[in-house]
Design a protein around this motif. Structure first.
Motif, PDB file in Angstrom:
ATOM      1  N   LYS A   6       0.818  -1.241  -0.034  1.00  0.00           N
ATOM      2  CA  LYS A   6       0.038   0.002  -0.006  1.00  0.00           C
ATOM      3  C   LYS A   6       0.877   1.264   0.112  1.00  0.00           C
ATOM      4  N   SER A   7       2.154   1.022  -0.016  1.00  0.00           N
ATOM      5  CA  SER A   7       3.103   2.198   0.118  1.00  0.00           C
ATOM      6  C   SER A   7       2.984   3.111   1.027  1.00  0.00           C
ATOM      7  N   CYS A   8       2.638   2.629   2.261  1.00  0.00           N
ATOM      8  CA  CYS A   8       2.474   3.494   3.397  1.00  0.00           C
ATOM      9  C   CYS A   8       3.891   3.660   3.922  1.00  0.00           C
ATOM     10  N   GLY A   9       4.646   2.848   3.832  1.00  0.00           N
ATOM     11  CA  GLY A   9       6.287   3.181   4.427  1.00  0.00           C
ATOM     12  C   GLY A   9       6.263   2.818   5.905  1.00  0.00           C
ATOM     13  N   ARG A  10       5.165   2.462   6.525  1.00  0.00           N
ATOM     14  CA  ARG A  10       5.269   2.239   8.085  1.00  0.00           C
ATOM     15  C   ARG A  10       6.258   1.244   8.629  1.00  0.00           C
ATOM     16  N   CYS A  11       6.152   0.078   7.648  1.00  0.00           N
ATOM     17  CA  CYS A  11       6.931  -1.134   7.966  1.00  0.00           C
ATOM     18  C   CYS A  11       8.463  -0.647   7.901  1.00  0.00           C
ATOM     19  N   CYS A  12       8.884   0.148   6.957  1.00  0.00           N
ATOM     20  CA  CYS A  12      10.131   0.890   6.892  1.00  0.00           C
ATOM     21  C   CYS A  12      10.546   1.916   7.932  1.00  0.00           C
ATOM     22  N   LYS A  13       9.547   2.473   8.545  1.00  0.00           N
ATOM     23  CA  LYS A  13       9.698   3.360   9.652  1.00  0.00           C
ATOM     24  C   LYS A  13       9.754   2.826  11.165  1.00  0.00           C
ATOM     25  N   LEU A  14       9.012   1.549  11.104  1.00  0.00           N
ATOM     26  CA  LEU A  14       8.809   1.187  12.621  1.00  0.00           C
ATOM     27  C   LEU A  14       9.792  -0.156  12.914  1.00  0.00           C
ATOM     28  N   PHE A  15      10.438  -0.750  11.908  1.00  0.00           N
ATOM     29  CA  PHE A  15      11.144  -1.781  12.102  1.00  0.00           C
ATOM     30  C   PHE A  15      12.534  -1.631  11.787  1.00  0.00           C
ATOM     31  N   CYS A  67      12.583  -8.269   3.783  1.00  0.00           N
ATOM     32  CA  CYS A  67      11.641  -7.327   3.211  1.00  0.00           C
ATOM     33  C   CYS A  67      10.516  -8.114   2.064  1.00  0.00           C
ATOM     34  N   GLN A  68      11.280  -8.764   1.370  1.00  0.00           N
ATOM     35  CA  GLN A  68      10.549  -9.490   0.310  1.00  0.00           C
ATOM     36  C   GLN A  68       9.637 -10.489   0.823  1.00  0.00           C
ATOM     37  N   ASN A  69      10.012 -11.162   2.220  1.00  0.00           N
ATOM     38  CA  ASN A  69       8.808 -11.947   2.739  1.00  0.00           C
ATOM     39  C   ASN A  69       7.839 -11.374   3.699  1.00  0.00           C
ATOM     40  N   PHE A  70       7.910 -10.155   3.912  1.00  0.00           N
ATOM     41  CA  PHE A  70       6.897  -9.562   4.762  1.00  0.00           C
ATOM     42  C   PHE A  70       5.977  -8.472   3.845  1.00  0.00           C
ATOM     43  N   PHE A  71       4.598  -8.970   4.278  1.00  0.00           N
ATOM     44  CA  PHE A  71       3.608  -7.783   3.537  1.00  0.00           C
ATOM     45  C   PHE A  71       2.361  -7.775   4.774  1.00  0.00           C
ATOM     46  N   CYS A  72       2.000  -6.434   4.863  1.00  0.00           N
ATOM     47  CA  CYS A  72       1.166  -6.241   6.279  1.00  0.00           C
ATOM     48  C   CYS A  72      -0.255  -6.794   6.128  1.00  0.00           C
ATOM     49  N   ASN A  73      -0.560  -7.527   5.057  1.00  0.00           N
ATOM     50  CA  ASN A  73      -1.898  -8.114   5.348  1.00  0.00           C
ATOM     51  C   ASN A  73      -1.595  -9.851   5.379  1.00  0.00           C
ATOM     52  N   LYS A  77       1.632 -16.315  11.170  1.00  0.00           N
ATOM     53  CA  LYS A  77       1.775 -16.084  12.414  1.00  0.00           C
ATOM     54  C   LYS A  77       3.021 -15.348  12.940  1.00  0.00           C
ATOM     55  N   LYS A  78       3.925 -15.755  12.025  1.00  0.00           N
ATOM     56  CA  LYS A  78       5.430 -14.841  12.372  1.00  0.00           C
ATOM     57  C   LYS A  78       5.312 -13.573  12.264  1.00  0.00           C
ATOM     58  N   PHE A  79       4.337 -12.940  11.550  1.00  0.00           N
ATOM     59  CA  PHE A  79       4.044 -11.462  11.459  1.00  0.00           C
ATOM     60  C   PHE A  79       2.861 -10.775  12.184  1.00  0.00           C
ATOM     61  N   GLU A  80       2.635 -11.524  13.156  1.00  0.00           N
ATOM     62  CA  GLU A  80       1.327 -10.992  13.690  1.00  0.00           C
ATOM     63  C   GLU A  80       1.585  -9.763  14.693  1.00  0.00           C
ATOM     64  N   LYS A  81       2.800  -9.946  15.419  1.00  0.00           N
ATOM     65  CA  LYS A  81       3.083  -8.766  16.184  1.00  0.00           C
ATOM     66  C   LYS A  81       3.496  -7.468  15.583  1.00  0.00           C
ATOM     67  N   MET A  82       4.247  -7.704  14.285  1.00  0.00           N
ATOM     68  CA  MET A  82       4.533  -6.689  13.576  1.00  0.00           C
ATOM     69  C   MET A  82       3.251  -5.950  12.845  1.00  0.00           C
ATOM     70  N   LYS A  84       0.356  -6.147  13.916  1.00  0.00           N
ATOM     71  CA  LYS A  84      -0.517  -5.298  15.112  1.00  0.00           C
ATOM     72  C   LYS A  84       0.086  -3.985  15.393  1.00  0.00           C
ATOM     73  N   ILE A  85       1.533  -3.713  15.484  1.00  0.00           N
ATOM     74  CA  ILE A  85       2.196  -2.425  15.510  1.00  0.00           C
ATOM     75  C   ILE A  85       1.774  -1.499  14.330  1.00  0.00           C
ATOM     76  N   ILE A  86       1.832  -2.052  13.134  1.00  0.00           N
ATOM     77  CA  ILE A  86       1.458  -1.166  12.031  1.00  0.00           C
ATOM     78  C   ILE A  86       0.209  -0.818  11.978  1.00  0.00           C
ATOM     79  N   LYS A  87      -0.780  -1.686  12.474  1.00  0.00           N
ATOM     80  CA  LYS A  87      -2.143  -1.138  12.616  1.00  0.00           C
ATOM     81  C   LYS A  87      -2.370  -0.197  13.557  1.00  0.00           C
TER      82      LYS A  87
END
Length: 96
Positions: A6-15, A67-73, A77-82, A84-87
């Motif tokens: 979605k090009s929000c950039g939050r994952c690149c700012k938060l982690f 970065c290739q493996n992560f997407f915010c939707n 399970k390994k991405f649940e915490k991340m 949640k932080i983005i949301k």
């Protein structure tokens, strides 16, 4: 499942982005060894990834594997915490 960023950039700012040793040793990325097998991409003064430009990844086609493996939707399970932080960050930002 294919996901569009979605090009929000939050994952690149938060982690922090941890490279594999192989990625670090390649010399392709601006990164620093932090000890204990921790190879982190450099960050800007605001804490965001050095490669984040106008909410977009400037190295998208050759970004690190993590970065290739992560997407915010992701339903992984390994991405649940991340996710949640983005949301939560999105909610706080939209509330202002």
């Amino acid at each position: 499942m294919i996901s569009l960023c979605k090009s929000c950039g939050r994952c690149c700012k938060l982690f922090l982005i941890n490279l594999s040793k192989k990625e670090f040793d390649s010399g392709v990325y601006q990164a620093k060894f932090q000890g204990d097998n921790l190879y982190l991409l450099d960050q800007k003064a605001d804490g965001s990834c050095i490669y984040l430009v106008n909410k977009l990844c400037s190295i998208h086609t050759w970004r690190p594997k993590v970065c290739q493996n992560f997407f915010c939707n992701s339903k992984n399970k390994k991405f649940e915490k991340m996710i949640k932080i983005i949301k939560e960050a999105t909610y706080v930002r939209n509330k202002d």
